[in-house]
Design a protein around this motif. Structure first.
Motif, mmCIF file in Angstrom:
data_model
loop_
_atom_site.group_PDB
_atom_site.id
_atom_site.type_symbol
_atom_site.label_atom_id
_atom_site.label_comp_id
_atom_site.label_asym_id
_atom_site.label_seq_id
_atom_site.Cartn_x
_atom_site.Cartn_y
_atom_site.Cartn_z
ATOM 1 N N SER A 239 69.071 -24.642 133.434
ATOM 2 C CA SER A 239 69.219 -24.414 134.867
ATOM 3 C C SER A 239 70.202 -23.280 135.128
ATOM 4 C CB SER A 239 69.704 -25.690 135.557
ATOM 5 O OG SER A 239 69.876 -25.476 136.946
ATOM 6 N N PHE A 240 71.294 -23.263 134.373
ATOM 7 C CA PHE A 240 72.306 -22.224 134.529
ATOM 8 C C PHE A 240 71.747 -20.852 134.154
ATOM 9 C CE2 PHE A 240 75.576 -19.523 132.577
ATOM 10 C CZ PHE A 240 76.448 -19.380 133.648
ATOM 11 N N VAL A 241 71.003 -20.777 133.052
ATOM 12 C CA VAL A 241 70.448 -19.504 132.595
ATOM 13 C C VAL A 241 69.544 -18.887 133.663
ATOM 14 C CG1 VAL A 241 68.889 -18.409 130.937
ATOM 15 C CG2 VAL A 241 70.605 -20.042 130.138
ATOM 16 N N VAL A 242 68.636 -19.679 134.202
ATOM 17 C CA VAL A 242 67.687 -19.148 135.197
ATOM 18 C C VAL A 242 68.407 -18.834 136.505
ATOM 19 C CG1 VAL A 242 65.609 -19.652 136.545
ATOM 20 C CG2 VAL A 242 65.740 -20.328 134.132
ATOM 21 N N SER A 243 69.335 -19.665 136.893
ATOM 22 C CA SER A 243 70.092 -19.416 138.130
ATOM 23 C C SER A 243 70.854 -18.098 138.058
ATOM 24 C CB SER A 243 71.066 -20.561 138.401
ATOM 25 O OG SER A 243 70.382 -21.785 138.577
ATOM 26 N N GLU A 244 71.396 -17.786 136.897
ATOM 27 C CA GLU A 244 72.149 -16.541 136.721
ATOM 28 C C GLU A 244 71.280 -15.310 136.936
ATOM 29 O OE1 GLU A 244 75.616 -15.488 135.759
ATOM 30 O OE2 GLU A 244 75.550 -17.232 137.071
ATOM 31 N N LEU A 245 69.987 -15.422 136.670
ATOM 32 C CA LEU A 245 69.080 -14.284 136.866
ATOM 33 C C LEU A 245 69.008 -13.872 138.331
ATOM 34 C CD1 LEU A 245 66.165 -15.372 134.505
ATOM 35 C CD2 LEU A 245 67.693 -13.425 134.160
ATOM 36 N N TYR A 246 69.240 -14.831 139.217
ATOM 37 C CA TYR A 246 69.135 -14.579 140.661
ATOM 38 C C TYR A 246 70.503 -14.417 141.335
ATOM 39 C CZ TYR A 246 64.291 -16.173 140.089
ATOM 40 O OH TYR A 246 62.975 -16.308 139.693
ATOM 41 N N ARG A 247 71.552 -14.319 140.549
ATOM 42 C CA ARG A 247 72.912 -14.350 141.092
ATOM 43 C C ARG A 247 73.175 -13.267 142.133
ATOM 44 N NH1 ARG A 247 77.501 -12.113 138.992
ATOM 45 N NH2 ARG A 247 76.440 -11.669 137.025
ATOM 46 N N LYS A 248 72.568 -12.088 141.983
ATOM 47 C CA LYS A 248 72.821 -10.985 142.909
ATOM 48 C C LYS A 248 72.109 -11.142 144.248
ATOM 49 C CE LYS A 248 73.851 -7.384 139.499
ATOM 50 N NZ LYS A 248 73.471 -6.015 139.010
ATOM 51 N N LEU A 249 71.207 -12.096 144.345
ATOM 52 C CA LEU A 249 70.479 -12.301 145.599
ATOM 53 C C LEU A 249 71.278 -13.214 146.520
ATOM 54 C CD1 LEU A 249 66.848 -12.894 144.256
ATOM 55 C CD2 LEU A 249 67.852 -10.765 145.106
ATOM 56 N N GLU A 250 71.240 -12.901 147.791
ATOM 57 C CA GLU A 250 71.951 -13.719 148.781
ATOM 58 C C GLU A 250 71.069 -14.872 149.211
ATOM 59 O OE1 GLU A 250 73.392 -11.359 151.980
ATOM 60 O OE2 GLU A 250 74.512 -9.975 150.692
ATOM 61 N N CYS A 251 70.986 -15.874 148.358
ATOM 62 C CA CYS A 251 70.131 -17.024 148.653
ATOM 63 C C CYS A 251 70.650 -18.241 147.894
ATOM 64 C CB CYS A 251 68.688 -16.729 148.228
ATOM 65 S SG CYS A 251 67.534 -18.081 148.537
ATOM 66 N N GLU A 252 70.748 -19.334 148.590
ATOM 67 C CA GLU A 252 71.178 -20.574 147.945
ATOM 68 C C GLU A 252 70.077 -21.077 147.028
ATOM 69 O OE1 GLU A 252 72.598 -25.104 149.176
ATOM 70 O OE2 GLU A 252 72.580 -23.499 150.675
ATOM 71 N N ILE A 253 70.453 -21.571 145.867
ATOM 72 C CA ILE A 253 69.476 -22.054 144.898
ATOM 73 C C ILE A 253 69.316 -23.563 145.011
ATOM 74 C CG2 ILE A 253 68.982 -22.333 142.437
ATOM 75 C CD1 ILE A 253 70.316 -19.647 141.959
ATOM 76 N N THR A 254 68.071 -23.997 145.060
ATOM 77 C CA THR A 254 67.768 -25.426 145.065
ATOM 78 C C THR A 254 67.598 -25.885 143.624
ATOM 79 O OG1 THR A 254 66.638 -25.312 147.208
ATOM 80 C CG2 THR A 254 66.099 -27.179 145.784
ATOM 81 N N HIS A 255 68.475 -26.779 143.172
ATOM 82 C CA HIS A 255 68.410 -27.304 141.807
ATOM 83 C C HIS A 255 67.718 -28.670 141.829
ATOM 84 C CE1 HIS A 255 71.120 -24.233 140.155
ATOM 85 N NE2 HIS A 255 71.790 -24.349 141.292
ATOM 86 N N THR A 256 66.702 -28.806 140.992
ATOM 87 C CA THR A 256 65.957 -30.057 140.978
ATOM 88 C C THR A 256 65.304 -30.230 139.607
ATOM 89 O OG1 THR A 256 64.271 -31.349 142.149
ATOM 90 C CG2 THR A 256 63.871 -28.971 141.949
ATOM 91 N N ASN A 257 64.361 -31.156 139.501
ATOM 92 C CA ASN A 257 63.643 -31.345 138.238
ATOM 93 C C ASN A 257 62.301 -30.606 138.299
ATOM 94 O OD1 ASN A 257 61.607 -33.178 139.437
ATOM 95 N ND2 ASN A 257 63.337 -34.578 139.640
ATOM 96 N N PRO A 258 61.630 -30.414 137.173
ATOM 97 C CA PRO A 258 60.403 -29.613 137.162
ATOM 98 C C PRO A 258 59.296 -30.116 138.096
ATOM 99 C CG PRO A 258 61.227 -29.826 134.935
ATOM 100 C CD PRO A 258 62.069 -30.740 135.787
#
Length: 431
Positions: free
Chosen positions: A183-202
């Motif tokens: 989850s952390f790896v994929v979230s980091e790919l979007y870090r520069k975007l101004e958007c809150e990330i929804t963390h959930t299960n697949p």
């Protein structure tokens, strides 16, 4: 970070270019060597606004393409599966390409010493990531998910024609992971975007994608149902929806009535959700009605035309618009397809024009006169059906003078007959 993208179609090529724009190193994987050559030459394999510019900017710098899975996986931290999931006749999705990509990824991961994240971006029904992709990667890699490699579902919410903009300006990013590390790896790919990330299960991430598109499709079919009622009562349905849309709980978008929805997402996704529901023993009647209304809606164009000019046999009928919507060359599930099919069945001579989608439609219909302009298509026509919301059709006026019989059936509310200098016999599908 270093990313590999499997599949260079609509989602894959846009994701690759945008990840490069976000500062990541990207490797595109495709078994089609011609696409590999195109991308490495900085040429987009599909038409999408802004895509050519991004590929030209990063190709052979921080973005390359290859057909070598081993090289791509070894030189990346995460691999995105962005391959197609076409629909079967029963509406269920075909996972054969996803399965093949998963197997190839597994074989490559088997040769890698470091942790690798497998990300599903293809649209798949709930449970696919965990019950199909994950076990295939485990089988072919000989490694354990959650320990040796991560698995994430990261759905896309891109509009065709505006996909680059939507990727860079998302209203949501959903990361459905099996563990915190992936989850952390994929979230980091979007870090520069101004958007809150929804963390959930697949499986929840998969469902979010389907519900998102199914709800928008439902709004469209609802608007069309209401529009059909309003037309019979002499009520301006657009005036109704303008007022209803001011309610913050409803909003105005996707309440325009017309000839129905098409494209690669809405029809396929609604049918797939229906198929999944039936599979688990639930009959989704509302979703089925969304599809039924959409299937009937474009044929109302022909009914209105017949009311105006009678039998269509040997009549020259102009169809303006072949793409499923404006600003794309995509004809998948275009509402023009059932209309042209019915016109040909009734013996009409069909002349068609679209700014971008002619080549795609030629593969479906050979007995159509494809024209290079609206003027050419309207020449000596007995009737005209406007099917796609291209801006150039909004400006039509004196072009209608070339028609033998100036009957215009508008499926997208583009024409205001009161403002035309050329007199036409105008009818809107729902107004």
């Amino acid at each position: 970070m270093k990313v590999s993208i499997i599949g260079s179609g609509y989602v894959g090529s846009v994701s690759a270019a945008c990840f490069a724009e976000l500062g990541h190193e990207v490797i595109c994987i495709d078994i089609d060597e011609e696409k590999v050559k195109q991308i490495n030459a900085g040429i987009a394999p599909i038409w999408e606004e802004g895509l050519d510019e991004l590929l030209g900017k990063y190709s052979q710098k921080t973005l390359i393409a290859t057909s070598d899975y081993d090289y791509a996986v070894e030189n990346s931290d995460a691999s995105f599966i962005c391959v197609g999931t076409p629909s079967g006749e029963d509406g269920s999705i075909d996972l054969s390409i996803v399965k093949a990509a998963s197997a190839s990824l597994g074989k490559a991961i088997a040769k890698k010493d470091h942790y690798h994240v497998v990300v599903v971006k293809s649209t798949v029904v709930p449970e696919t990531t965990e019950k199909v992709v994950l076990p295939i990667v485990e089988e072919y890699s000989g490694k354990k998910a959650g320990k040796d490699f991560g698995v994430v579902m990261n759905p896309e919410f891109l509009r065709e024609g505006k996909a680059v903009y939507d990727f860079m300006h998302p209203d949501k990013v959903v990361v459905g992971a099996i563990d915190e590390r992936s989850s952390f790896v994929v979230s980091e790919l979007y870090r520069k975007l101004e958007c809150e990330i929804t963390h959930t299960n697949p499986r929840t991430a998969e469902m979010i994608k389907y519900v998102n598109n199914s709800f928008l499709a439902t709004k469209i079919s609802f608007a069309n149902e209401v529009g059909n009622i309003c037309k019979q009562l002499g009520i301006d349905t657009y005036e109704v929806m303008d007022a209803v849309g001011t309610d913050f709980r409803i909003e105005r978008q996707f309440l325009n009535c017309g000839a129905g929805f098409g494209g690669s997402c809405f029809p396929k996704d609604v049918k797939a959700l229906i198929g999944k529901a039936n599979q688990i023993g639930y009959a989704p009647e509302l979703l089925q009605s969304v599809v039924d209304v959409n299937n009937r809606q474009p044929l109302k164009m022909i009914e209105l035309l017949q009311e105006k000019i009678g039998e269509l046999k040997n009549k020259r009928i102009t169809v303006l618009g072949l793409a499923f919507k404006n600003d794309t060359d995509d004809i998948r599930e275009s509402r023009s397809i059932p209309v042209i099919d019915k016109l040909l069945e009734l013996g009409a001579d069909v002349a068609a024009y679209d700014p971008m989608a002619e080549e795609g439609m030629k593969k479906i219909f050979h007995d159509v006169a494809y024209c290079k302009s609206s003027v050419e298509a309207l020449q000596e026509a007995d009737g005209c059906l406007i099917m796609t919301e291209w801006n150039e059709f909004r400006n039509l006026d004196q072009e209608f003078a070339a028609m033998a019989n100036r009957v215009v059936i508008d499926g997208r509310k583009l024409i205001n007959p009161e403002k035309l200098s050329t007199e036409i016999d105008y009818e809107g599908i729902c107004w």
